[in-house]
Design an enzyme around this catalytic site. Structure first.
Site, PDB file in Angstrom:
ATOM      1  N   CYS A 116       0.814  -1.220   0.000  1.00  0.00           N
ATOM      2  CA  CYS A 116       0.000   0.000   0.000  1.00  0.00           C
ATOM      3  C   CYS A 116       0.844   1.266   0.000  1.00  0.00           C
ATOM      4  O   CYS A 116       0.325   2.350  -0.252  1.00  0.00           O
ATOM      5  CB  CYS A 116      -0.950  -0.005   1.188  1.00  0.00           C
ATOM      6  SG  CYS A 116      -2.148  -1.333   1.057  1.00  0.00           S
ATOM      7  N   HIS A 256      -3.311   7.309   2.098  1.00  0.00           N
ATOM      8  CA  HIS A 256      -3.708   5.983   1.633  1.00  0.00           C
ATOM      9  C   HIS A 256      -5.079   5.673   2.221  1.00  0.00           C
ATOM     10  O   HIS A 256      -5.353   5.979   3.386  1.00  0.00           O
ATOM     11  CB  HIS A 256      -2.669   4.958   2.101  1.00  0.00           C
ATOM     12  CG  HIS A 256      -3.095   3.538   1.869  1.00  0.00           C
ATOM     13  ND1 HIS A 256      -3.514   3.094   0.627  1.00  0.00           N
ATOM     14  CD2 HIS A 256      -3.185   2.480   2.709  1.00  0.00           C
ATOM     15  CE1 HIS A 256      -3.840   1.809   0.720  1.00  0.00           C
ATOM     16  NE2 HIS A 256      -3.654   1.413   1.968  1.00  0.00           N
ATOM     17  N   ASN A 286     -10.046  -0.003  -0.574  1.00  0.00           N
ATOM     18  CA  ASN A 286      -8.582   0.045  -0.576  1.00  0.00           C
ATOM     19  C   ASN A 286      -8.070  -0.545  -1.896  1.00  0.00           C
ATOM     20  O   ASN A 286      -8.122  -1.751  -2.099  1.00  0.00           O
ATOM     21  CB  ASN A 286      -8.061  -0.758   0.627  1.00  0.00           C
ATOM     22  CG  ASN A 286      -6.549  -0.725   0.740  1.00  0.00           C
ATOM     23  OD1 ASN A 286      -5.857  -0.271  -0.172  1.00  0.00           O
ATOM     24  ND2 ASN A 286      -6.037  -1.226   1.859  1.00  0.00           N
TER      25      ASN A 286
HETATM   26  O1  UT7 Z   1      -3.804  -1.067   3.488  1.00  0.00           O
HETATM   27  C1  UT7 Z   1      -2.917  -1.945   4.064  1.00  0.00           C
HETATM   28  C2  UT7 Z   1      -2.915  -1.862   5.517  1.00  0.00           C
HETATM   29  N1  UT7 Z   1      -4.149  -2.356   6.047  1.00  0.00           N
HETATM   30  C3  UT7 Z   1      -4.810  -1.650   6.929  1.00  0.00           C
HETATM   31  O2  UT7 Z   1      -4.422  -0.541   7.237  1.00  0.00           O
HETATM   32  C4  UT7 Z   1      -6.021  -2.288   7.564  1.00  0.00           C
HETATM   33  C5  UT7 Z   1      -5.958  -2.120   9.046  1.00  0.00           C
HETATM   34  N2  UT7 Z   1      -7.044  -2.813   9.755  1.00  0.00           N
HETATM   35  C6  UT7 Z   1      -8.315  -2.391   9.709  1.00  0.00           C
HETATM   36  O3  UT7 Z   1      -8.657  -1.490   8.973  1.00  0.00           O
HETATM   37  C7  UT7 Z   1      -9.305  -3.039  10.666  1.00  0.00           C
HETATM   38  O4  UT7 Z   1      -8.595  -3.823  11.592  1.00  0.00           O
HETATM   39  C8  UT7 Z   1     -10.384  -3.907   9.962  1.00  0.00           C
HETATM   40  C9  UT7 Z   1     -11.358  -3.013   9.226  1.00  0.00           C
HETATM   41  C10 UT7 Z   1      -9.736  -4.888   9.029  1.00  0.00           C
HETATM   42  C11 UT7 Z   1     -11.192  -4.664  11.018  1.00  0.00           C
HETATM   43  O5  UT7 Z   1     -11.767  -3.762  11.946  1.00  0.00           O
HETATM   44  P1  UT7 Z   1     -11.581  -3.979  13.517  1.00  0.00           P
HETATM   45  O6  UT7 Z   1     -12.314  -2.877  14.178  1.00  0.00           O
HETATM   46  O7  UT7 Z   1     -10.114  -4.100  13.804  1.00  0.00           O
HETATM   47  O8  UT7 Z   1     -12.336  -5.323  13.757  1.00  0.00           O
HETATM   48  P2  UT7 Z   1     -11.801  -6.683  14.368  1.00  0.00           P
HETATM   49  O9  UT7 Z   1     -10.931  -7.408  13.411  1.00  0.00           O
HETATM   50  O10 UT7 Z   1     -11.252  -6.393  15.733  1.00  0.00           O
HETATM   51  O11 UT7 Z   1     -13.146  -7.486  14.560  1.00  0.00           O
HETATM   52  C12 UT7 Z   1     -14.165  -7.042  15.480  1.00  0.00           C
HETATM   53  C13 UT7 Z   1     -15.327  -8.019  15.404  1.00  0.00           C
HETATM   54  C14 UT7 Z   1     -14.898  -9.478  15.505  1.00  0.00           C
HETATM   55  O12 UT7 Z   1     -15.921 -10.183  16.206  1.00  0.00           O
HETATM   56  P3  UT7 Z   1     -15.759 -10.519  17.774  1.00  0.00           P
HETATM   57  O13 UT7 Z   1     -14.520 -11.363  17.870  1.00  0.00           O
HETATM   58  O14 UT7 Z   1     -15.627  -9.184  18.453  1.00  0.00           O
HETATM   59  O15 UT7 Z   1     -17.027 -11.233  18.073  1.00  0.00           O
HETATM   60  C15 UT7 Z   1     -14.869  -9.944  14.074  1.00  0.00           C
HETATM   61  O16 UT7 Z   1     -15.072 -11.328  13.954  1.00  0.00           O
HETATM   62  O17 UT7 Z   1     -15.965  -7.894  14.130  1.00  0.00           O
HETATM   63  C16 UT7 Z   1     -16.011  -9.183  13.480  1.00  0.00           C
HETATM   64  N3  UT7 Z   1     -15.890  -8.983  12.048  1.00  0.00           N
HETATM   65  C17 UT7 Z   1     -16.922  -8.675  11.239  1.00  0.00           C
HETATM   66  N4  UT7 Z   1     -18.225  -8.491  11.493  1.00  0.00           N
HETATM   67  C18 UT7 Z   1     -19.016  -8.163  10.447  1.00  0.00           C
HETATM   68  C19 UT7 Z   1     -14.768  -9.024  11.285  1.00  0.00           C
HETATM   69  N5  UT7 Z   1     -15.051  -8.759  10.000  1.00  0.00           N
HETATM   70  C20 UT7 Z   1     -16.381  -8.533   9.957  1.00  0.00           C
HETATM   71  C21 UT7 Z   1     -17.261  -8.210   8.923  1.00  0.00           C
HETATM   72  N6  UT7 Z   1     -18.562  -8.023   9.202  1.00  0.00           N
HETATM   73  N7  UT7 Z   1     -16.840  -8.043   7.639  1.00  0.00           N
END
Ligand code: UT7
Length: 329
Positions: A116, A256, A286
């Protein structure tokens, strides 16, 4: 002789027509529009659906727009640098394929993989060629067909990425416009959080690797998020500091587009109002190496000669950085 800087003298972009909305994704995986929008800021992304089309097919129309705007003969291009993690093939470089498709018969080209942050790394490389006086016209293109490496059964990643490309033309300037400073960083210890498990020399493709879905992008989102917030904000703040600038001196932050929350954190750290931040993540998601030039493409008509712009990125590797640009046209 006055110092040569590398000015951005034209911008072109391309996104495929097909939209994949959050509501489409609700039918594919266990997710919902509200979760995606509140956690990422994304509503839809573009997908290159046509069979037989690849990353070069995204890059070519973006560069052709530049050729048209500048009335430029492709034979005048000296170099094409393609930032991508989704090359048409493992080899040869997609830059060569692009060069052939646009008729850049005198250009050399290569791909640059900094995920990225690819556009920033490629822009800094291209600028050095111009600053040295060795080359006159360098095309830097960020292009990614992320749909080729996204597992549309994995809700952790499939909601994030889209396809697109955008390019800039770099030319020599003696009035001080263009790339002023660049702060680029890499940390390979971040590999475990964001990578593709198979398909490289470590784990060549096998039937097993395909069945185990190891040819898709893997991300441990929360860990990457923490590094990204810090990396992008730190790099942008350090860049301002070492150039004796504050947020007041900056016309636009061009971040980004990985997550709206990461963008907000960077803008806050720089003391920038939201009106000064280019944000189009809602429409495109993204697009990896294409996000920053796609913003330039969309905001071009609002940019004024002499505007100070900060480009900032964080991505797989880890790679991250920030670049200061004085807009030149
Ligand atoms: O560009 C390259 C670099 N990449 C980035 O900069 C991405 C950085 N990361 C992020 O943007 C975020 O971490 C994400 C958007 C990928 C995820 O958001 P988050 O707030 O960190 O969510 P999480 O992974 O902590 O998940 C929270 C909850 C989990 O459930 P529990 O364990 O709390 O019950 C996940 O299983 O949300 C759940 N979850 C979803 N729910 C609905 C994960 N993906 C989804 C989904 N829809 N698509």
């Amino acid at each position: 002789m006055s110092k040569i800087t590398a000015a951005i003298t034209a911008v072109g972009g391309y996104v495929p027509e097909t939209k994949l909305t959050n509501f489409d994704l609700e039918k594919m995986v266990d997710t919902n529009d509200e979760w995606i929008r509140s956690r990422t800021g994304i509503s839809e992304r573009r997908i290159l659906r046509e069979p037989g089309k690849a990353t070069s097919d995204l890059a070519v129309p973006a560069i052709q727009e530049i050729l048209k705007k500048k009335n430029l003969d492709p034979a005048e291009i000296d170099c094409i640098i393609c930032a991508t993690v989704t090359p048409d093939m493992v080899f040869p470089a997609t830059a060569n394929i692009i060069g052939d498709k646009i008729g850049a018969t005198n250009a050399f080209g290569f791909d640059l993989n900094a995920a990225c942050s690819g556009f920033l790394f490629a822009l800094t490389t291209g600028a050095s060629y111009i600053e040295s006086g060795r080359y006159k016209k360098v095309i830097v293109v960020g292009a990614d067909k992320m749909s080729a490496i996204v597992d549309y059964t994995d809700r952790n990643t499939c909601i994030l990425f889209g396809d697109g490309a955008a390019a800039v033309l770099l030319e020599a300037n003696t009035e001080g416009y263009g790339i002023q400073d660049s702060l680029l960083k890499s940390d390979g210890s971040g590999v475990k959080f964001l990578h593709m498990k198979a398909g490289g020399s470590l784990k060549p493709a096998t039937v097993e690797s395909v069945l185990a879905k190891e040819h898709y992008a893997f991300q441990e989102g929360q860990s990457v998020f923490k590094f990204a917030v810090k990396g992008m904000a730190d790099a942008s703040a350090e860049l301002l500091q070492r150039n004796n600038l504050t947020g007041d001196d900056i016309a636009w932050l061009v971040p980004h587009q990985a997550n709206l929350r990461i963008i907000d954190a960077t803008a806050n750290r720089m003391g920038l109002a939201k009106e000064k931040v280019m944000i189009n993540i809602s429409k495109y998601g993204n697009t990896t190496a294409a996000t920053i030039p796609l913003c330039l493409w969309e905001w071009e008509s609002q940019l004024n000669k002499g505007d100070n712009l900060v480009f900032a990125a964080f991505g797989g590797g880890f790679t991250w950085g920030a670049t200061l640009v004085k807009w030149g046209f």
